[in-house]
Write an enzyme that holds these catalytic residues in place. Sequence first.
Site, PDB file in Angstrom:
ATOM      1  N   ASN A   1       0.847  -1.234  -0.095  1.00 17.85           N
ATOM      2  CA  ASN A   1      -0.020   0.007   0.112  1.00 17.85           C
ATOM      3  C   ASN A   1       0.843   1.321   0.000  1.00 17.85           C
ATOM      4  OD1 ASN A   1       0.468  -0.875   2.589  1.00 17.85           O
ATOM      5  ND2 ASN A   1      -1.071   0.374   3.496  1.00 17.85           N
ATOM      6  N   ILE A   2       0.396   2.260  -0.759  1.00 10.32           N
ATOM      7  CA  ILE A   2       0.887   3.487  -0.921  1.00 10.32           C
ATOM      8  C   ILE A   2       0.272   4.456  -0.297  1.00 10.32           C
ATOM      9  CG2 ILE A   2       2.573   5.012  -2.498  1.00 10.32           C
ATOM     10  CD1 ILE A   2       2.810   2.317  -4.199  1.00 10.32           C
ATOM     11  N   GLU A   3       0.546   5.348   0.798  1.00  6.71           N
ATOM     12  CA  GLU A   3      -0.437   6.376   1.261  1.00  6.71           C
ATOM     13  C   GLU A   3      -0.238   7.795   0.630  1.00  6.71           C
ATOM     14  OE1 GLU A   3      -1.063   5.509   5.412  1.00  6.71           O
ATOM     15  OE2 GLU A   3      -2.352   3.893   5.103  1.00  6.71           O
TER      16      GLU A   3
ATOM     17  N   CYS B   1      -4.025   0.677  -2.756  1.00  2.00           N
ATOM     18  CA  CYS B   1      -4.012  -0.586  -1.952  1.00  2.00           C
ATOM     19  C   CYS B   1      -2.928  -1.550  -2.614  1.00  2.00           C
ATOM     20  CB  CYS B   1      -5.251  -1.336  -1.862  1.00  2.00           C
ATOM     21  SG  CYS B   1      -6.560  -0.800  -1.064  1.00  2.00           S
TER      22      CYS B   1
ATOM     23  N   GLU C   1      -2.906  -4.625  -3.334  1.00  2.00           N
ATOM     24  CA  GLU C   1      -3.460  -5.479  -4.212  1.00  2.00           C
ATOM     25  C   GLU C   1      -3.413  -4.822  -5.543  1.00  2.00           C
ATOM     26  OE1 GLU C   1      -4.768  -4.532  -1.300  1.00  2.00           O
ATOM     27  OE2 GLU C   1      -6.256  -6.098  -0.664  1.00  2.00           O
TER      28      GLU C   1
ATOM     29  N   CYS D   1     -10.348  -4.964  -0.210  1.00  2.00           N
ATOM     30  CA  CYS D   1     -11.410  -3.888  -0.060  1.00  2.00           C
ATOM     31  C   CYS D   1     -12.122  -4.017  -1.137  1.00  2.00           C
ATOM     32  CB  CYS D   1     -10.892  -2.341  -0.112  1.00  2.00           C
ATOM     33  SG  CYS D   1     -10.270  -1.650  -1.691  1.00  2.00           S
TER      34      CYS D   1
ATOM     35  N   CYS E   1     -10.598  -2.929  -4.697  1.00  2.00           N
ATOM     36  CA  CYS E   1      -9.727  -3.991  -5.267  1.00  2.00           C
ATOM     37  C   CYS E   1     -10.240  -5.240  -5.543  1.00  2.00           C
ATOM     38  CB  CYS E   1      -8.726  -4.475  -4.130  1.00  2.00           C
ATOM     39  SG  CYS E   1      -7.494  -3.148  -3.829  1.00  2.00           S
TER      40      CYS E   1
END
Length: 142
Positions: free
Chosen positions: A42-44, A53, A55, A90, A93
């Site tokens: 994940n890359i916020e 996310c 995935e 989620c 995804c």
Amino acid sequence: MATKDLVRLAIEAMTYAYAPYSGFRVGAALLTADGNVYQGCNIENAAYTPTNCAERTAFFKAVSEGKREFFAICIVGGKDGVLEGYTAPCGVCRQVMMEFCDPETFRVILAKDEEHWQEYYLKELLPMGFGPDNLIKTEQTN
Ligand code: THU
């Protein structure tokens, strides 16, 4: 590829998670039909909504390199990277999986460690999913 190897690659991917806001770190390992694995984390983002996310990171890496057939994805995640429970994908995804995977055969593997995991078919996680078959009536590959 053995499931425990896919779990190991998902855990490795989680170490690259960029999650300074939630602290929830996620890793994914996506197995292609030709036996390759694409890892994702994940890359916020400070603006929140651009967050990606794990995935989808894995799927977009794979599709952007020409892969279109997938067998399975393994997902791991936890607060501060502690794998206490199973992390399910989620809804967004699941919809991305629906775009590129056969819901009857694509497996989603939720893991805690290399000995503990649960397996689902995409159709179990996204019943009556809306996908390419709803729009594409004739043979089309692009
Ligand atoms: N996250 C994922 O990477 N995959 C999921 O399936 C659930 C949520 C990430 C997004 C965000 O960076 C953090 O977990 C908390 O929602």
